[in-house]
Scaffold this active site. Structure first.
Site, PDB file in Angstrom:
ATOM      1  N   ASP A 197      -0.105   5.097   0.816  1.00  0.00           N
ATOM      2  CA  ASP A 197      -0.393   6.105   1.843  1.00  0.00           C
ATOM      3  C   ASP A 197      -0.325   5.482   3.231  1.00  0.00           C
ATOM      4  O   ASP A 197      -1.087   4.559   3.539  1.00  0.00           O
ATOM      5  CB  ASP A 197      -1.797   6.699   1.626  1.00  0.00           C
ATOM      6  CG  ASP A 197      -1.910   7.445   0.305  1.00  0.00           C
ATOM      7  OD1 ASP A 197      -1.050   8.294   0.042  1.00  0.00           O
ATOM      8  OD2 ASP A 197      -2.854   7.176  -0.461  1.00  0.00           O
TER       9      ASP A 197
ATOM     10  N   ASP B 150       0.885  -1.147   0.000  1.00  0.00           N
ATOM     11  CA  ASP B 150       0.000   0.000   0.000  1.00  0.00           C
ATOM     12  C   ASP B 150       0.939   1.218   0.000  1.00  0.00           C
ATOM     13  O   ASP B 150       2.132   1.080   0.307  1.00  0.00           O
ATOM     14  CB  ASP B 150      -0.859  -0.037   1.262  1.00  0.00           C
ATOM     15  CG  ASP B 150      -1.663   1.227   1.438  1.00  0.00           C
ATOM     16  OD1 ASP B 150      -2.260   1.679   0.455  1.00  0.00           O
ATOM     17  OD2 ASP B 150      -1.685   1.767   2.568  1.00  0.00           O
TER      18      ASP B 150
ATOM     19  N   ARG C  65     -11.731   7.731  -3.159  1.00  0.00           N
ATOM     20  CA  ARG C  65     -12.125   9.118  -2.888  1.00  0.00           C
ATOM     21  C   ARG C  65     -13.632   9.213  -2.646  1.00  0.00           C
ATOM     22  O   ARG C  65     -14.086   9.820  -1.676  1.00  0.00           O
ATOM     23  CB  ARG C  65     -11.703   9.999  -4.063  1.00  0.00           C
ATOM     24  CG  ARG C  65     -11.576  11.464  -3.741  1.00  0.00           C
ATOM     25  CD  ARG C  65     -11.030  12.231  -4.928  1.00  0.00           C
ATOM     26  NE  ARG C  65      -9.734  11.724  -5.384  1.00  0.00           N
ATOM     27  CZ  ARG C  65      -9.163  12.050  -6.535  1.00  0.00           C
ATOM     28  NH1 ARG C  65      -9.768  12.908  -7.348  1.00  0.00           N
ATOM     29  NH2 ARG C  65      -7.986  11.558  -6.878  1.00  0.00           N
TER      30      ARG C  65
ATOM     31  N   ASN D  12      -3.487   9.374  -7.054  1.00  0.00           N
ATOM     32  CA  ASN D  12      -2.302  10.244  -6.968  1.00  0.00           C
ATOM     33  C   ASN D  12      -1.024   9.458  -6.691  1.00  0.00           C
ATOM     34  O   ASN D  12       0.046  10.068  -6.528  1.00  0.00           O
ATOM     35  CB  ASN D  12      -2.506  11.276  -5.861  1.00  0.00           C
ATOM     36  CG  ASN D  12      -3.648  12.234  -6.177  1.00  0.00           C
ATOM     37  OD1 ASN D  12      -3.634  12.893  -7.212  1.00  0.00           O
ATOM     38  ND2 ASN D  12      -4.650  12.292  -5.325  1.00  0.00           N
TER      39      ASN D  12
HETATM   40  C1  BG6 Z   1      -5.837   5.535  -0.257  1.00  0.00           C
HETATM   41  C2  BG6 Z   1      -5.909   6.382   0.983  1.00  0.00           C
HETATM   42  O1  BG6 Z   1      -4.520   5.105  -0.448  1.00  0.00           O
HETATM   43  O2  BG6 Z   1      -6.248   6.281  -1.402  1.00  0.00           O
HETATM   44  C3  BG6 Z   1      -7.314   6.971   1.134  1.00  0.00           C
HETATM   45  O3  BG6 Z   1      -5.594   5.596   2.112  1.00  0.00           O
HETATM   46  C4  BG6 Z   1      -7.717   7.719  -0.127  1.00  0.00           C
HETATM   47  O4  BG6 Z   1      -7.317   7.826   2.247  1.00  0.00           O
HETATM   48  C5  BG6 Z   1      -7.583   6.776  -1.334  1.00  0.00           C
HETATM   49  O5  BG6 Z   1      -9.041   8.176  -0.039  1.00  0.00           O
HETATM   50  C6  BG6 Z   1      -7.909   7.477  -2.657  1.00  0.00           C
HETATM   51  O6  BG6 Z   1      -6.959   8.476  -2.896  1.00  0.00           O
HETATM   52  P1  BG6 Z   1      -7.059   9.601  -4.002  1.00  0.00           P
HETATM   53  O7  BG6 Z   1      -5.695  10.246  -3.957  1.00  0.00           O
HETATM   54  O8  BG6 Z   1      -7.310   8.915  -5.320  1.00  0.00           O
HETATM   55  O9  BG6 Z   1      -8.166  10.512  -3.623  1.00  0.00           O
HETATM   56 MG    MG Z   2      -2.712   3.175   3.545  1.00  0.00          MG
END
Ligand code: BG6
Ligand code: MG
Length: 219
Positions: free
Chosen positions: A10, A8, A48, A119
């Site tokens: 984040d 993973d 998201r 992202n």
């Molecule tokens: C995950 C995070 O990796 O990505 C979540 O833990 C987040 O908190 C999800 O909502 C989606 O991310 P993004 O950057 O596409 O909005």
């Molecule tokens: Mg995570």
């Protein structure tokens, strides 16, 4: 035999979970919604839109907005998040991770990213880790998010490996559930009570040692 690692991003590779939470908190405030303490784990790993719906559910407001309004909320959260991650540099790779990636490479392990975040490629660029992984699952292609196993199954298939040949790393309970549903070995990083379904748990990335994890995997 261990042949690959799946990560993973984040909260595992970089401390970006706090930026997601910060950006969601700001939106929640705007909508007069107070996030309960369990939101800290519940929002991790969720897409998201799933995250937005969860936040609205905390305020009993799931049906209060149109799809267009929800899309605008999600965009404003992401705009703030993008601002926050601008500041990321290789210094923001979490403690122990760079060493773990080096050890894994030296041992010939293949590696992929299973992040729900659209992202993720941008963050890896900021961290100068774009070339460290053999594959990154595109979350836009998923039918179901974590805790569904799909993302970890795809990350494993991208490495051309079987479920019993990989170890996957997560900081979210939804992520650990997804790993276990994919029949993979789960390393949980964080609170042992929250991540109790993991096969091996450490309080922080600084405590990760490939040798120790390998021993647990082999046992
Ligand atoms: C995950 C995070 O990796 O990505 C979540 O833990 C987040 O908190 C999800 O909502 C989606 O991310 P993004 O950057 O596409 O909005
Ligand atoms: Mg995570």
């Amino acid at each position: 035999m261990l042949k690959g690692l799946i990560f993973d991003l984040d909260g595992v590779i970089a401390d970006t979970a706090r930026f997601h939470l910060q950006a969601w908190n700001q939106l929640a405030k705007r909508l007069d919604i107070v996030l309960p303490p369990e939101a800290n784990d519940a929002l991790r790993g969720r897409s998201r839109l799933d995250s937005l719906n969860l936040i609205l559910s905390y305020g009993n407001k799931v049906d209060a907005y149109s799809d267009d309004e929800k899309a605008a909320f999600a965009k404003s959260k992401n705009d703030l998040y993008l601002e926050l991650i601008q500041t990321l540099t290789p210094e923001d790779i979490l403690p122990g991770i760079a060493q773990l990636l080096r050890d894994a490479k030296a041992q010939g392990l293949h590696m992929s990213i299973a992040s729900a975040s659209k992202n993720a490629p941008t963050i890896l660029q900021h961290l100068q880790l774009s070339d460290a992984f053999d594959a990154i699952v595109d979350p836009a292609k998923l039918h179901r998010g974590k805790p569904d196993p799909e993302i970890f199954e795809l990350a494993q298939q991208a490495l051309h490996l079987n479920a019993d040949e990989v170890i996957s790393f997560e900081d979210a309970s939804a992520g650990v559930q997804a790993i276990k549903a994919a029949n993979q070995f789960a390393v949980g990083i964080g609170d042992a009570k929250v991540l109790h379904q993991a096969d091996y748990i450490v309080p922080s990335t600084a405590d990760l040692s490939l040798d120790a994890i390998r021993q647990a995997f082999d046992a």
